[in-house]
Structure formats: C-alpha cells, structure tokens
Write a protein that holds these residues in place. Structure first.
Motif, PDB file in Angstrom:
ATOM      1  N   TYR A  15      -1.693  12.010  49.543  1.00  0.00           N
ATOM      2  CA  TYR A  15      -1.717  10.222  49.017  1.00  0.00           C
ATOM      3  C   TYR A  15      -1.728  10.526  47.642  1.00  0.00           C
ATOM      4  N   TYR A  16      -2.304  10.633  47.226  1.00  0.00           N
ATOM      5  CA  TYR A  16      -2.566  10.646  45.542  1.00  0.00           C
ATOM      6  C   TYR A  16      -1.344  10.617  44.596  1.00  0.00           C
ATOM      7  N   LYS A  17      -0.595  11.928  44.619  1.00  0.00           N
ATOM      8  CA  LYS A  17       0.596  12.624  44.530  1.00  0.00           C
ATOM      9  C   LYS A  17       2.039  11.059  44.490  1.00  0.00           C
ATOM     10  N   SER A  18       1.407  10.442  45.705  1.00  0.00           N
ATOM     11  CA  SER A  18       2.259   9.102  45.735  1.00  0.00           C
ATOM     12  C   SER A  18       2.517   8.509  45.574  1.00  0.00           C
ATOM     13  N   LEU A  19       1.449   8.299  44.419  1.00  0.00           N
ATOM     14  CA  LEU A  19       1.136   6.953  43.884  1.00  0.00           C
ATOM     15  C   LEU A  19       1.993   7.186  42.463  1.00  0.00           C
ATOM     16  N   LYS A  20       2.448   5.589  42.242  1.00  0.00           N
ATOM     17  CA  LYS A  20       3.303   5.322  40.770  1.00  0.00           C
ATOM     18  C   LYS A  20       3.255   4.681  40.300  1.00  0.00           C
ATOM     19  N   PHE A  21       3.308   4.491  39.041  1.00  0.00           N
ATOM     20  CA  PHE A  21       3.544   3.169  37.812  1.00  0.00           C
ATOM     21  C   PHE A  21       4.387   3.117  37.132  1.00  0.00           C
ATOM     22  N   PRO A  22       5.429   2.886  37.936  1.00  0.00           N
ATOM     23  CA  PRO A  22       7.011   2.654  36.677  1.00  0.00           C
ATOM     24  C   PRO A  22       6.347   1.997  35.314  1.00  0.00           C
ATOM     25  N   TYR A  23       5.882   0.691  35.938  1.00  0.00           N
ATOM     26  CA  TYR A  23       5.471  -0.184  34.881  1.00  0.00           C
ATOM     27  C   TYR A  23       4.378  -0.250  34.079  1.00  0.00           C
ATOM     28  N   ALA A  24       3.599   0.657  34.590  1.00  0.00           N
ATOM     29  CA  ALA A  24       2.591   0.300  33.762  1.00  0.00           C
ATOM     30  C   ALA A  24       2.009   0.168  32.231  1.00  0.00           C
ATOM     31  N   PRO A  25       1.213  -1.356  31.976  1.00  0.00           N
ATOM     32  CA  PRO A  25       1.673  -1.505  30.055  1.00  0.00           C
ATOM     33  C   PRO A  25       1.581  -0.438  28.950  1.00  0.00           C
ATOM     34  N   GLY A  26       2.239  -0.684  28.272  1.00  0.00           N
ATOM     35  CA  GLY A  26       2.363   0.276  26.871  1.00  0.00           C
ATOM     36  C   GLY A  26       2.963   1.486  27.118  1.00  0.00           C
ATOM     37  N   ILE A  27       4.288   1.724  28.278  1.00  0.00           N
ATOM     38  CA  ILE A  27       4.217   2.678  28.482  1.00  0.00           C
ATOM     39  C   ILE A  27       5.781   2.286  27.291  1.00  0.00           C
ATOM     40  N   ARG A  28       6.266   3.432  27.379  1.00  0.00           N
ATOM     41  CA  ARG A  28       7.999   3.165  26.828  1.00  0.00           C
ATOM     42  C   ARG A  28       8.421   5.008  26.557  1.00  0.00           C
ATOM     43  N   PRO A  29       9.861   4.991  26.510  1.00  0.00           N
ATOM     44  CA  PRO A  29      10.208   6.546  26.435  1.00  0.00           C
ATOM     45  C   PRO A  29      10.239   6.910  25.183  1.00  0.00           C
ATOM     46  N   ARG A  30       9.895   6.484  24.564  1.00  0.00           N
ATOM     47  CA  ARG A  30       9.336   8.013  23.355  1.00  0.00           C
ATOM     48  C   ARG A  30       7.862   8.165  23.082  1.00  0.00           C
ATOM     49  N   TRP A  31       7.353   8.679  22.831  1.00  0.00           N
ATOM     50  CA  TRP A  31       5.786   8.987  22.488  1.00  0.00           C
ATOM     51  C   TRP A  31       5.093   9.336  21.038  1.00  0.00           C
ATOM     52  N   ASN A  32       3.751   9.095  21.174  1.00  0.00           N
ATOM     53  CA  ASN A  32       3.084   9.167  19.786  1.00  0.00           C
ATOM     54  C   ASN A  32       2.461   9.537  19.863  1.00  0.00           C
ATOM     55  N   GLY A  57       0.837  -1.248  -0.448  1.00  0.00           N
ATOM     56  CA  GLY A  57       0.106  -0.171  -0.100  1.00  0.00           C
ATOM     57  C   GLY A  57       0.838   1.428   0.273  1.00  0.00           C
ATOM     58  N   GLY A  58       1.468   1.301   0.853  1.00  0.00           N
ATOM     59  CA  GLY A  58       2.429   2.410   1.018  1.00  0.00           C
ATOM     60  C   GLY A  58       3.218   2.790   2.243  1.00  0.00           C
ATOM     61  N   PHE A  59       4.058   3.776   2.973  1.00  0.00           N
ATOM     62  CA  PHE A  59       4.510   4.139   3.712  1.00  0.00           C
ATOM     63  C   PHE A  59       3.215   4.882   4.788  1.00  0.00           C
ATOM     64  N   LEU A  60       3.733   4.980   5.736  1.00  0.00           N
ATOM     65  CA  LEU A  60       2.854   6.134   7.182  1.00  0.00           C
ATOM     66  C   LEU A  60       4.161   6.612   7.498  1.00  0.00           C
ATOM     67  N   VAL A  61       4.324   7.686   7.560  1.00  0.00           N
ATOM     68  CA  VAL A  61       5.186   8.672   8.224  1.00  0.00           C
ATOM     69  C   VAL A  61       5.285   9.033   9.094  1.00  0.00           C
ATOM     70  N   LYS A  62       5.878   9.640  10.500  1.00  0.00           N
ATOM     71  CA  LYS A  62       5.856  10.493  11.390  1.00  0.00           C
ATOM     72  C   LYS A  62       7.079  10.525  11.344  1.00  0.00           C
ATOM     73  N   ALA A  63       7.385  11.972  11.324  1.00  0.00           N
ATOM     74  CA  ALA A  63       8.727  12.816  10.972  1.00  0.00           C
ATOM     75  C   ALA A  63       8.422  14.105  11.982  1.00  0.00           C
ATOM     76  N   ASN A  64       9.997  14.508  12.279  1.00  0.00           N
ATOM     77  CA  ASN A  64      10.222  15.477  13.091  1.00  0.00           C
ATOM     78  C   ASN A  64       9.178  15.974  14.115  1.00  0.00           C
ATOM     79  N   SER A  65       8.493  14.687  14.823  1.00  0.00           N
ATOM     80  CA  SER A  65       7.661  14.553  16.283  1.00  0.00           C
ATOM     81  C   SER A  65       8.267  13.956  16.756  1.00  0.00           C
ATOM     82  N   GLU A  66       8.047  14.998  18.292  1.00  0.00           N
ATOM     83  CA  GLU A  66       8.797  13.985  19.252  1.00  0.00           C
ATOM     84  C   GLU A  66       9.913  13.175  19.270  1.00  0.00           C
ATOM     85  N   GLY A  67      10.722  13.842  18.751  1.00  0.00           N
ATOM     86  CA  GLY A  67      12.329  13.038  18.717  1.00  0.00           C
ATOM     87  C   GLY A  67      12.318  11.970  17.333  1.00  0.00           C
TER      88      GLY A  67
END
Length: 739
Positions: free
Chosen positions: A722-739, A316-326
C-alpha cells in the motif's frame, strides 16, 4: 507596513492514507499593520507590536521613550522614524513626539555617534568600528539621562532601533541598559529559489512574492514589508532568483525590474544579488561559447557587470551554481571551478562585488561516495580563488537532511572564505506542514568542532572568519517565504526565518535564546505560554529526525518531490539519486560504511573527528548508520538490538508529535483563534505523516531483517505494498531539475 490588497491563496494538502490531492481556494483579505490587521493572522510576523500589558513597565517606557531625537531626511532616517512612530505608538498607547530643536528634552536619542552632543558622547562608549554596529546605552551621569541608540552608520542605527523595539516587545527593563552589537558575518542573505514564472523550487508557502510581470511600475506593498522584516533581524542581502538560473534576469528588460526592488530595499540596508547562469553569454549574448578563458566571454561578463552596476550601484554580486545537476559550468569547456569563479570575480571586482560559488557538486561519472565529491573538487584550490570569492557550502555533505554531520570542507580550506548555506524551506522536513524548529539544526552544525586548530575550532569560527583570519564572511539561508498570507505557510516557520537572521548576525547564539525572543515577540510574555511552547519547539527537530531518519539514516525520501518515505526507490538513472544507495540495507544489516573499510569519507575530517566518528565506542548513536554498516542484532547502549532501537526511535518520533499536540491543546484559551486552528490542523497532518514514515520504513526494512517489530512499536496501519503504491505527482515544490 503599508497599504491594502487582496489575493487568492491556493493551498494544497496531501493525505498519505488516501493519496488524494486536495486543492482549496480561499479569498483572503490582505491587510497591513497600519490598516489594523486582526490579531493572530500571522502577516505581521515578529513585528506584531502588541500593547505593553505590564502597568509599571508601561509607565516607565512612556516616561522614557515618548520624546525622541532621531535623524531627519529620506532613506534610512525616514525608515527609522517611521518604525519608532509605529512601534512606540502601538506598544505604549501614545504618540511619540520627535524633538527637532531642544534635544535636552528627548528621553530617547537615536543619532550617529559622531553627531552626538559632547555632553552625551563623553558618557557613552563608542560602538565598534563598522557601519552596521550599534550601541544602546542608558546614560547614568549628568542632568540629561536619555536612552541612546548610536552607531557609525545608518544601517547600524536601523538595526539598533529594531533591537530596542524588540526589547520593549520582550518587556525588558531599561534602567541600566548598556549593550554593544556587531555582526559576526559580512553577508547575511536569503537565497530565493524563485523562478521568473513565480513558481518556487522547493517552496511550500505559495508562489514567489516577486511579480516580474508588473515590475517595475507596480510596487507591491509586500516588498517593503519583506525588506522591513529582514532588516529587523539583521539580514542585509537577498538573491532574488533560483540557483537553477535563467539568463533572462540579466537582460535590460529584467534589470529594470531588479533596479526597482533594489531602490526600495536600499533604505533597509538590503542589497540585491542575482544568480548568474554560466551559459548566459551564449543564451542572451550571442556568443558561441561560455568558456571562462575565452577573451570574448571575459569581456562580455565585464560589460554585463558594468551595465548592472550603472543601474544598481550597490549591487552585491552573483550567486553561481555550475556543473551541478545539469547546470552549465566551466567544466563543459575543460576548465575548473577555479577558472569560472575567478573570471566572474574579476568582472565584479572593480565595483566591489562578490562571487558566491556554490560547492554543491557531485557527478554521476564519479563512482566515489557522493559525500566526498565536493571536498575532492574544491580543497585542492584552497588559496587560489580571488579575494572576492566565497565558496557557499551546505551545512552537511549530502543535501539538507534532517540530520547530517558538518561538511568536511569546513575547516579544510584555511585560505578560502566558506559561506554557510542553510535551508530554511523544509524540502526534507515535511514541507510547510510539519513543525520543525530549524535553529536547533543550525546551532548543532555551527557548534560542531572541526578540530582543525585543536579543540574549540567550531564551524561557527570558520564561518565568521575568526579561525583562519578570513576577511570576507557570510551565511545564506534558502528562503521559506511565499505568497501565503502568513509568509511561511506554517506559523512556526516564521521562527526559522527569524532564527536564521539572528544566527547569521551571531553564529554562537543559542537556539533556546532565539526561541524565547521569537515567542515573546509573536505570542506572549506570559511564562505559562512561553515555557511549554519553547520546550515544544526545541524538541520538534529531534522528533522529525526520529520519525524520518533515525540513528543516522539519510536521504530515504520518495523520488523527486521528497515528500514522504521512499526507502525502496532503486530505479533512478543515477546511483546517488536512489535511497537504496544511502541506507544499503541487506540481510546482514544497514548503514553506509564511511570508515577506512568503506568509502573512507572520514579521512576528509581532522584526525580527531575521524577517530570519534569511526570508533563504534565513541560514535554518537544519532550518526551510527551515517558512518557504519551494522548488523541488525548489533547491541546499542541500552542493551537492545539495532533493529529494536530502529523501531523504538520511529515510535518515539510519533509519540513526540502527540505530545506536541497535547501541549498546543493545553494553550487553546491563550492563543488567538486563527493561530490556534491553523497550527492544530497542521499538527494533525504531522502526526498522520509521522505514522506513515514509521510504518512504511519499518515494513520495508523488515523485508531484510526478517525480525518482528519491537513490542514498544505500534503495529503498522497498512501493508508495505500500500505505501509503495502512493504517488504524489503534484506535490508542491516539485520541478524537473534539482537543487
């Protein structure tokens, strides 16, 4: 669906009260339709052909449909015959007979229009032009009065076959059936944000179904089931890899794997697309630059396109993300999005390919409102892109929020095809644990009026090309599919996949109609089941807006993973990554001023739209804080202050989830136990998290308003700290980049 296989499923559950991550490993039998999967297990999606229970209707179906004339041969004709065999034998309780000689005995004829006998063709209006269009017509004249499914191409016949089977699932009469269908958009595709290591960016339903390690030699039966499900709702394209692209997918080693999938998908009318990493000429091509105007780079992409099309002729062709979020792009070399898109378009044009260039761009170096940046970067190039380029634009100007106004680019580029991008996966909607019926959101966007050519210039008319006469059209949905046994994690997530396909086919379908179809095909034809479940689905999207982002609030999610509230976050390196950027709460009030006295983002819309949202007398309350910064004591239409209404909306969202639970519990005896238990437990999570959102947000905003909570709102269960203290470092779908 074919074959048996077993797998280990990993599910993760987060408790916002304890902050604990619970991992559960289960060994689950993976069974297909032909292997007699248990009722209610969810694997068969909306294609769970259940026996017709209405005796009179069953007899009518049996008399009409069990003698069939259908195309012979391999490929799509084979798929059509297999689907008829499976669907009719299961629903009607008897095996159909395929006529090969005496067509006059067939009660059901599935044939190309041009191949129909003259005796039938003269009594059937021709389908519209196009290989995907079809007609289903019950002949009323002559001795031979079959039900005919006809089309000008194999894809149309396949879509018509699935439509007929859907009608049977919905117990629809056949006596005077006459319908004609043509897709309103050309490219109707899923965007998989799947990485080559099988993780999924923003995926909440397990791992990627693409096992690149075993391809091309091992073909997982689930691949065929996937293609079949997409074909059943008219989806005709799939982008296999994440928009944060990996150049390795373009190497010969991986292209062999892509070819295996393309060959399998072809009979189902499903084309393969790939994401193109802009720096691929350097990373896998050995070049020193990826400058789109460099002759060596131009030649490299043309050679790569030739290589791909030699292996996959219908690529079909290419889908491109460019010059966005790194992500790399043409701006790295002082070039423009226009330069990059047109260079790639020229590479695939000789093969009939397209380039889908994402317009999701914003820069930390641009101090203007993030909501304005995509418009500013792309609208000046209107009419300058190649004919085979589509700009893929998210439904709203920020980022897949529970509610956004439509993106101002829709309607602003008369000479450039704009491809809608919806998110089916629930990145900002509680992940796969919350019941949120997304076709309601999709419909809201598509029916929004741009006013670019006067009243009635809806977004749907921009997307289908009819408003400006665009030749190339499309709609993309970010997939919510994974290796979870029922594909989407939450059973009701299947309705979002189904609904996206139906709206990509016809952007003016109502979400209520789609909900009714899905429920009849997935649950029951009993009105006593359909009515309450449909009401619950249609209400669910508004419920999540109320308990997450009421009155136009947006992007107040916690850092990175977007799981749960984080309106207090203010320490990220880029201003527009911080929730405080969006709600702008202070002692005076709350909201983002996008009128002429603020960022003036409203000026990007047609004057009628700008006046409508810019005037406090006409701006809908659901968008108030999106466009206006208002005092805490600003009176709303009910006479209560903005502060009171904020608390009442958060409470309303919690109460709406409680109502959903009561509705579900009232139907326990009419729902298969497996389905009932899974959804019931997930609704319990949704209620806890709705309360979490209400309490955390209202406690935080109270630090600015200094006011007591409205009496209608239940008191918070914990402190703000209390709510500010909650941390979820292994939440599913987390990644070092952004979409």
């Amino acid at each position: 669906m074919v074959g048996f296989f077993r797998r280990i499923r990993l599910t993760a559950s987060f408790c916002p009260i304890s902050g604990l991550l619970v991992l559960i490993f289960t060994l689950i039998p993976f069974t297909s339709v032909t292997a007699q999967a248990g009722p209610g297990d969810g694997y068969d999606l909306w294609l769970d052909y259940q026996p017709v229970s209405d005796t009179a209707l069953l007899l009518d179906y049996q008399q009409q449909l069990l003698r069939i004339q259908a195309p012979e041969g391999d490929g799509t004709p084979r798929v059509i015959r297999e689907e008829l065999q499976q669907g009719l034998s299961t629903m009607l309780g008897r095996e159909p007979v395929f006529e090969t000689r005496d067509a006059s005995r067939a009660g059901l004829v599935v044939m190309p229009y041009e191949a129909l006998p003259e005796s039938l063709r003269k009594n059937i209006p021709a389908p519209e032009a196009g290989i995907e269009t079809y007609r289903i017509h019950r002949v009323q004249k002559g001795k031979h009065r079959p039900l005919v499914v006809t089309a000008h191409g194999d894809s149309g016949l396949l879509y018509g076959t699935f439509h007929l089977l859907r009608l049977l699932q919905m117990h629809q009469p056949l006596a005077r059936l006459d319908l004609s269908e043509a897709p309103r958009t050309d490219i109707r595709m899923l965007n998989h944000w799947d990485n080559l290591d099988r993780t999924i960016e923003r995926g909440y339903s397990g791992f990627s179904i693409w096992n690149w390690q075993t391809l091309p030699d091992y073909i997982d039966p689930r691949y065929m089931d996937y293609a079949r499900a997409n074909a059943s709702v008219g989806i005709n394209g799939t982008a296999l890899t994440s928009v944060n692209a990996n150049a390795l997918i373009l190497t010969p080693h991986y292209l062999e794997k892509v070819k295996a999938l393309a060959d399998l998908f072809r009979p189902y009318g499903l084309k393969v697309y790939l994401t193109a990493r802009f720096s691929a000429p350097m990373e896998i091509g050995g070049l020193s630059t990826a400058d789109p105007l460099d002759p060596g780079v131009i030649a490299w992409w043309r050679q790569k396109a030739d290589e791909i099309y030699a292996m996959v002729p219908d690529f079909g062709g290419f889908l491109v993300k460019a010059n966005s979020e790194g992500q790399p792009g043409p701006q790295n070399y002082g070039r423009t999005h226009l330069d990059g898109a047109n260079m790639l378009a020229d590479a695939v044009a000789p093969h009939g390919g397209v380039i889908m260039w994402r317009a999701f761009v914003y820069s930390e170096h641009d101090p203007t409102d993030r909501a304005k940046q995509a418009y500013s970067e792309f609208v000046p190039y209107d009419g300058k892109f190649r004919d085979n380029v589509l700009l893929q634009v998210k439904n709203g100007p920020i980022d897949f929020q529970p509610r956004e106004p439509f993106h101002p680019m829709f309607g602003a580029m008369e000479h450039t095809p704009l491809m809608m991008e919806f998110q089916i996966t629930k990145e900002y909607l509680g992940f796969a644990t919350h019941l949120v019926y997304l076709p309601k959101l999709f419909e809201e966007t598509l029916q929004s009026d741009t006013y670019r050519k006067g009243k009635g210039s809806t977004v749907s008319k921009v997307v289908d090309g009819s408003l400006f006469g665009n030749r190339l059209t499309g709609m993309a949905g970010v997939s919510n599919i994974g290796t979870d046994y029922n594909w989407t994690g939450h059973l009701f997530g299947q309705a979002d996949w189904y609904g996206f396909g139906r709206l990509a086919w016809d952007p003016d379908l109502s979400s209520e109609t789609i909900a009714g179809e899905w429920l009849r095909c997935t649950f029951s034809n009993d009105p006593g089941v359909i009515a309450p479940l449909k009401a619950m689905m249609l209400e669910s999207r508004e419920a999540v807006v109320n308990y997450m982002n009421p009155l136009g609030l947006h992007h107040i999610f916690d850092t990175g993973h977007h799981y749960g509230p984080g309106p207090w976050v203010d320490n990220l390196s880029r201003p527009e990554w911080n929730p405080v950027y969006y709600h702008q709460a202070d002692a005076e009030g709350i909201g983002f001023d996008r009128t002429a006295t603020g960022s003036d983002a409203l000026s990007q819309y047609a004057p009628e739209v700008a006046r409508y949202f810019g005037n406090l007398e006409t701006c809908p309350e659901e968008y108030l804080l999106w466009f206006h910064h208002l005092p805490w004591d600003y009176p709303l239409k009910n006479g209560r202050t903005l502060w009171d209404n904020l608390g009442m909306k958060y409470q309303q969202g919690v109460d709406q989830v409680r109502e959903m639970i009561l509705t579900w519990e009232s139907l326990e005896s009419q729902i298969p136990p497996e389905r009932y238990r899974q959804v019931h437990m997930l609704l319990g999570i949704q209620l806890k998290e709705a309360q979490w959102w209400r309490d955390a947000c209202m406690l935080y905003f109270q630090t600015f308003s200094g006011r007591e909570f409205p009496p209608e709102m239940e008191p918070p269960q914990h402190t703000l700290e209390y709510y500010k203290s909650l941390k979820f470092p292994y939440a599913p779908g987390i990644r070092p980049r952004w979409n």
